[in-house]
Design a protein around this motif. Structure first.
Motif, short mmCIF file in Angstrom:
data_model
loop_
_atom_site.label_atom_id
_atom_site.label_comp_id
_atom_site.label_asym_id
_atom_site.label_seq_id
_atom_site.Cartn_x
_atom_site.Cartn_y
_atom_site.Cartn_z
N LYS A 231 0.83 -1.21 0.00
CA LYS A 231 0.00 0.00 0.00
C LYS A 231 0.87 1.25 0.00
O LYS A 231 0.55 2.24 -0.67
N VAL A 232 1.95 1.23 0.76
CA VAL A 232 2.83 2.40 0.84
C VAL A 232 3.59 2.60 -0.46
O VAL A 232 3.70 3.71 -0.98
N SER A 233 4.14 1.52 -1.00
CA SER A 233 5.05 1.63 -2.16
C SER A 233 4.34 1.57 -3.51
O SER A 233 4.88 2.02 -4.52
N GLY A 234 3.15 0.99 -3.56
CA GLY A 234 2.46 0.78 -4.82
C GLY A 234 3.03 -0.35 -5.64
O GLY A 234 2.69 -0.51 -6.81
N LEU A 235 3.88 -1.19 -5.01
CA LEU A 235 4.55 -2.28 -5.72
C LEU A 235 3.98 -3.64 -5.30
O LEU A 235 3.46 -3.78 -4.20
N GLU A 236 4.12 -4.63 -6.18
CA GLU A 236 3.72 -5.99 -5.86
C GLU A 236 4.87 -6.68 -5.14
O GLU A 236 5.99 -6.75 -5.66
N LEU A 237 4.62 -7.21 -3.93
CA LEU A 237 5.70 -7.71 -3.10
C LEU A 237 5.48 -9.12 -2.56
O LEU A 237 6.29 -9.60 -1.76
N ASN A 238 4.41 -9.77 -2.99
CA ASN A 238 4.15 -11.10 -2.45
C ASN A 238 5.26 -12.09 -2.78
O ASN A 238 5.56 -13.00 -2.02
N TRP A 239 5.89 -11.89 -3.93
CA TRP A 239 7.02 -12.74 -4.32
C TRP A 239 8.14 -12.69 -3.26
O TRP A 239 8.78 -13.70 -2.99
N TYR A 240 8.35 -11.52 -2.71
CA TYR A 240 9.43 -11.35 -1.72
C TYR A 240 9.09 -12.10 -0.44
O TYR A 240 9.93 -12.82 0.13
N LEU A 241 7.85 -11.96 0.01
CA LEU A 241 7.43 -12.67 1.22
C LEU A 241 7.56 -14.18 1.02
O LEU A 241 8.06 -14.89 1.90
N ILE A 242 7.13 -14.68 -0.13
CA ILE A 242 7.16 -16.12 -0.38
C ILE A 242 8.60 -16.64 -0.44
O ILE A 242 8.98 -17.57 0.27
N ASP A 243 9.40 -16.04 -1.30
CA ASP A 243 10.75 -16.56 -1.51
C ASP A 243 11.63 -16.45 -0.28
O ASP A 243 12.36 -17.38 0.05
N PHE A 244 11.56 -15.31 0.41
CA PHE A 244 12.52 -15.09 1.49
C PHE A 244 12.09 -15.72 2.81
O PHE A 244 12.94 -16.00 3.66
N THR A 245 10.79 -15.96 3.00
CA THR A 245 10.35 -16.50 4.29
C THR A 245 9.81 -17.92 4.20
O THR A 245 9.80 -18.63 5.20
N GLN A 246 9.35 -18.35 3.02
CA GLN A 246 8.74 -19.67 2.93
C GLN A 246 9.61 -20.68 2.18
O GLN A 246 9.22 -21.84 2.04
N THR A 247 10.76 -20.24 1.70
CA THR A 247 11.69 -21.14 1.03
C THR A 247 13.11 -20.84 1.53
O THR A 247 13.32 -19.90 2.29
N THR A 248 14.05 -21.64 1.08
CA THR A 248 15.46 -21.34 1.34
C THR A 248 16.16 -20.96 0.03
O THR A 248 17.37 -21.10 -0.11
N ASN A 249 15.38 -20.47 -0.93
CA ASN A 249 15.96 -19.97 -2.17
C ASN A 249 16.96 -18.86 -1.85
O ASN A 249 16.74 -18.06 -0.93
N THR A 250 18.04 -18.80 -2.60
CA THR A 250 19.07 -17.80 -2.34
C THR A 250 19.20 -16.83 -3.50
O THR A 250 18.75 -17.09 -4.62
N ILE A 251 19.83 -15.70 -3.19
CA ILE A 251 20.06 -14.64 -4.17
C ILE A 251 21.51 -14.73 -4.65
O ILE A 251 22.43 -14.76 -3.83
N ASP A 252 21.70 -14.80 -5.95
CA ASP A 252 23.05 -14.78 -6.52
C ASP A 252 22.96 -14.22 -7.94
O ASP A 252 22.49 -14.89 -8.86
#
Length: 604
Positions: A489-510
């Motif tokens: 709501k604050v940013s106007g951006l879609e962020l569900n992907w971030y919640l899913i990947d970073f908290t519900q998986t152990t996917n990593t960023i590289d």
């Protein structure tokens, strides 16, 4: 394995605490707008409790008798046929789940180890219920470890209030974990999680989790507590003292009222020093600490007091105003632990450590006590958000002037992510295979969640998100989706992907710089987790340019002064763009606010 894990994560974890004041001046009870918060959707509901408790403590035997009158309001749309109480002190008995788990996990908490298994009958903790009635009708119940299972005489209908009357006897265990008697620093009574506490019931049903060593979830309500104790004991904890103590013989009765909290804690010792500091336009701060501390540590406790006021101001400014009339910092417990209107902390520390643990526990006032997430399910929202804001607070009040106050959290998380023992942040707090992995997950990865979100949506939007989150969800039980929706709501951006990947998986960023040819730059996504990309291009003529590559699934861009390129869709493993002139080098994430597990390939 234990030694290896400690080396891998490099953790030095703090736990959390509590306090109350013995001032004889009655304080005005607070009545915040709670479960009816108009900013929360109208379909939201939460249960409500009114505790009235009388406690008679025998300080020589470390035993107490209690009566509890509890008015329970069923605000749910459900008919309730059973209720459950937590009997936390039953964990401190040989053969309990906490004991067995501590003796079988690969890296037990050294404060617990096998100590519970060695307790004698006069050292254990227990809560024994001898009578329980519903609206005057005796009930059938069974004690199962740390849970009291209760069959109701009549179902509780939606909107109905019922009264439970309980009589019980209890014994304070030898200090082992958070609660107990005679701590290693000589504090007589650290009384957290000491009373039969009704379990929370919400849209997911009952949360009657056994007490195995993690933290807590409770029902919002009001507490009236009448505590009878030896007249020479100084008492601090939750709640406002109502009038002068009533003294009869060698005992006194202290009457406390705590409005709109979900717990009640106290500590007591005959040798406490009690200092106060009234904050302008803020709460009365109480400090309880042992008079037999060294001269050096006594001075640290004096110096802590203005720092505590600075911390209170910092959190009130960054998140939302502290809503109660007082707060207490109490020497007690086994480390540091947050409770309603107070904290218990150990007191024989360096000054930096004393301020640090106080900063962490006070931050918990906001992230867990006012924004009362279920700590068993969403421990990262409790410990991680607290670690994030307390790291910023320490940098401010101690004038550390760190370039990135969250650097330690980032390093700890990356060690975890590359260790092979990481579990998702959605793991129940009791289900981690290793204590050290739990700590790095809840504290470090949870802090990185916020730090990295500031990178994704912009730091100013993150700060607005924290304030809106507090404003919308204080005095409720928010969930991860509530926070991420607030950020959307604050940013106007879609962020569900971030919640899913970073908290519900152990996917990593590289992400890596794959190739540079003249003015063409090719990047590569190696890890599974997506991310928008900030990078700096250095041209062959010595000039530089900041470039921003949006993540397509965000459906927008953060505020930036950088040159914005075309979106990068996650499924494409590579991305090529043309720079304005011949490129000498490229650096991905120059601020290092992405938790990229391999920074060596970020520059070419």
């Amino acid at each position: 394995m234990k030694k290896l894990l400690l080396l891998v994560f490099g953790l030095s974890l703090v736990s959390c605490g509590t306090t109350s004041t013995t001032t004889s001046t009655p304080l005005t009870p607070l009545t915040p707008a709670v479960s009816t918060n108009s900013n929360v959707k109208s379909t939201y509901w939460q249960q409500h409790v009114e505790y009235n408790m009388d406690i008679d403590m025998d300080v020589n035997k470390y035993q107490y008798k209690g009566t509890q009158n509890l008015v329970y309001t069923n605000n749910s749309p459900d008919v309730i046929n059973r209720v459950y109480y937590h009997l936390f002190f039953n964990a401190f008995q040989p053969g309990s789940e906490m004991d067995v788990r501590s003796r079988t996990i690969a890296d037990p908490d050294k404060r617990v180890g096998d100590r519970i298994s060695k307790l004698s009958p006069d050292e254990i903790g227990y809560i024994k219920v001898s009578s329980l009635k519903q609206n005057g009708t005796p009930l059938k119940y069974e004690t199962v470890g740390t849970i009291l299972e209760v069959d109701l005489a009549e179902p509780i209908q939606p909107g109905e209030k019922v009264t439970f009357d309980m009589v019980y006897d209890a014994q304070v265990p030898v200090q082992i974990r958070r609660s107990g008697r005679n701590s290693k620093e000589g504090v007589a009574l650290s009384m957290s999680q000491w009373y039969p506490k009704l379990a929370e019931y919400d849209f997911e049903g009952w949360h009657a989790d056994p007490y195995i060593g993690r933290e807590f979830h409770g029902v919002w309500g009001n507490y009236t507590v009448n505590l009878t104790i030896d007249k020479d004991y100084v008492v601090g904890g939750t709640g406002y003292l109502q009038g002068e103590p009533e003294i009869k013989g060698n005992k006194k009765t202290l009457r406390y009222y705590a409005p709109e909290v979900h717990d009640f804690t106290w500590a007591a010792d005959p040798d406490y020093i009690h200092d106060t500091l009234q904050m302008p336009n803020g709460p009365l701060l109480n400090f309880y600490y042992k008079k037999d501390l060294s001269e050096e540590h006594l001075q640290y406790w004096k110096d802590l007091q203005p720092k505590t006021a600075d911390l209170m101001n910092f959190f009130s400014e960054k998140i939302g105003k502290y809503p109660y009339d007082q707060y207490s910092v109490i020497q007690g417990g086994d480390g540091g632990m947050e409770y309603a209107m107070c904290t218990l902390i150990t007191g024989q520390r360096s000054f930096g450590s004393l301020v640090g643990v106080t900063a962490h526990e006070i931050a918990h006032v906001w992230f867990q006590f006012l924004l009362a997430t279920n700590e068993s399910k969403h421990e990262w929202m409790d410990e991680g958000f607290t670690s994030y804001i307390s790291d910023l607070a320490m940098d401010h009040v101690m004038d550390y002037q760190q370039e990135n106050p969250l650097e330690g959290s980032y390093k700890s998380y990356i060690r975890l992510a590359t260790s092979g023992v990481e579990q998702p942040l959605s793991t129940h707090a009791d289900r981690y295979n290793f204590n050290t992995a739990y700590g790095a997950s809840a504290y470090s990865k949870g802090a990185v969640f916020l730090g990295q979100l500031g990178y994704i949506i912009g730091e100013e939007n993150l700060q607005k998100t924290l304030k809106k989150y507090f404003n919308d969800f204080a005095f409720t039980h928010p969930r991860p989706i509530d926070f991420i929706h607030t950020a959307e709501k604050v940013s106007g951006l879609e962020l569900n992907w971030y919640l899913i990947d970073f908290t519900q998986t152990t996917n990593t960023i590289d992400y890596a710089v794959k190739d540079i040819e003249g003015n063409k730059v090719t990047l590569e996504r190696i890890g599974l987790m997506p991310m928008p990309i900030d990078l700096t291009v250095t041209y062959t003529d010595g000039t530089t340019e900041d470039i921003y590559i949006p993540l397509q699934m965000m459906r927008g861009e953060k505020p930036t002064n950088a040159t914005i390129k075309a979106d990068w869709a996650w499924a494409y493993p590579t991305y090529t763009f043309e720079a304005s002139k011949a490129v000498k080098s490229v650096q991905i994430d120059p601020t290092e606010m992405i938790a990229d597990i391999n920074k060596e390939n970020n520059m070419k």
